[in-house]
Design a protein around this motif. Sequence first.
Motif, PDB file in Angstrom:
ATOM      1  N   ALA A 152       0.830  -1.204   0.000  1.00  0.00           N
ATOM      2  CA  ALA A 152       0.000   0.000   0.000  1.00  0.00           C
ATOM      3  C   ALA A 152       0.864   1.253   0.000  1.00  0.00           C
ATOM      4  CB  ALA A 152      -0.921  -0.005   1.223  1.00  0.00           C
ATOM      5  N   GLY A 153       1.932   1.223   0.802  1.00  0.00           N
ATOM      6  CA  GLY A 153       2.843   2.358   0.829  1.00  0.00           C
ATOM      7  C   GLY A 153       3.516   2.584  -0.507  1.00  0.00           C
ATOM      8  N   GLY A 154       3.796   1.495  -1.212  1.00  0.00           N
ATOM      9  CA  GLY A 154       4.411   1.619  -2.533  1.00  0.00           C
ATOM     10  C   GLY A 154       3.509   2.330  -3.522  1.00  0.00           C
ATOM     11  N   TYR A 155       2.200   2.054  -3.441  1.00  0.00           N
ATOM     12  CA  TYR A 155       1.265   2.746  -4.326  1.00  0.00           C
ATOM     13  C   TYR A 155       1.264   4.250  -4.039  1.00  0.00           C
ATOM     14  CZ  TYR A 155      -0.666  -1.959  -5.140  1.00  0.00           C
ATOM     15  OH  TYR A 155      -0.833  -3.277  -5.458  1.00  0.00           O
ATOM     16  N   ALA A 156       1.253   4.603  -2.752  1.00  0.00           N
ATOM     17  CA  ALA A 156       1.267   6.022  -2.382  1.00  0.00           C
ATOM     18  C   ALA A 156       2.574   6.681  -2.808  1.00  0.00           C
ATOM     19  CB  ALA A 156       1.061   6.168  -0.872  1.00  0.00           C
ATOM     20  N   ALA A 157       3.684   5.971  -2.611  1.00  0.00           N
ATOM     21  CA  ALA A 157       4.987   6.515  -3.003  1.00  0.00           C
ATOM     22  C   ALA A 157       5.044   6.763  -4.505  1.00  0.00           C
ATOM     23  CB  ALA A 157       6.095   5.551  -2.581  1.00  0.00           C
ATOM     24  N   ALA A 158       4.464   5.853  -5.285  1.00  0.00           N
ATOM     25  CA  ALA A 158       4.470   6.017  -6.738  1.00  0.00           C
ATOM     26  C   ALA A 158       3.749   7.295  -7.144  1.00  0.00           C
ATOM     27  CB  ALA A 158       3.822   4.802  -7.403  1.00  0.00           C
TER      28      ALA A 158
END
Length: 222
Positions: A152-158
């Motif tokens: 989930a954090g990766g999606y936000a970071a992207a």
Amino acid sequence: MRPRGRRPAGSDTRAEIVAAARTEFAEAGYAAASIRSIARRAEVDPALVHHYFDGKPALFGEVLDFPVNPEVLLRRLHETPREKLGSALVATFLDVWDDGIGRERLRVIFASILSSEEAARPVREFLANEVFGRLAVYSDGTPLPRAEALRAGGYAAAQLLGVALLRYVIGYPSLVEASRAELVAALGPTVQRYLVIEREVTPSDGAASTTQAPGSPRSRRR
């Protein structure tokens, strides 16, 4: 020759701790490096590292010459009401980049991580473990399982790093011209859906289900 034993505090101690941390982060990565291993490399007591720096994130920010203390920003975000987390994160991200000095430093960091795996590795681990992965939660405040939190954090970071690249590095016209308020309004709800996950309720018994990973069709976000 340097005397044997741990070095006491002095005018050069802080700088030598930063130098030792820079080497430790580069060689071991952010996740594996610890205050103790950095202190051992700098030949000081771990308590002395804590005397100068408020934890590993703050020390890493110093190594990167980050324009603000990451620990302060993270503490502020963790204190934000969950229903406002997405907008607060976008606003904080833009504030750091929109500062003139901060923007130039972040451009240097951006360029270094794009050109060197040695530089990218600790930054990647820092963002995953200390920033985006730590912010992702269920809507009731329960932490997500680690793998789901990192995803989930990766999606936000992207979302945010893509905006940073286009707005501040490439200079994509519509993003450069957009106001802070416009970007917060446009990106905040999307980042919110990624970071704050609503638990599913099964029709049979009303129990909350935690089996759906973020990004799955049945997961509902807010």
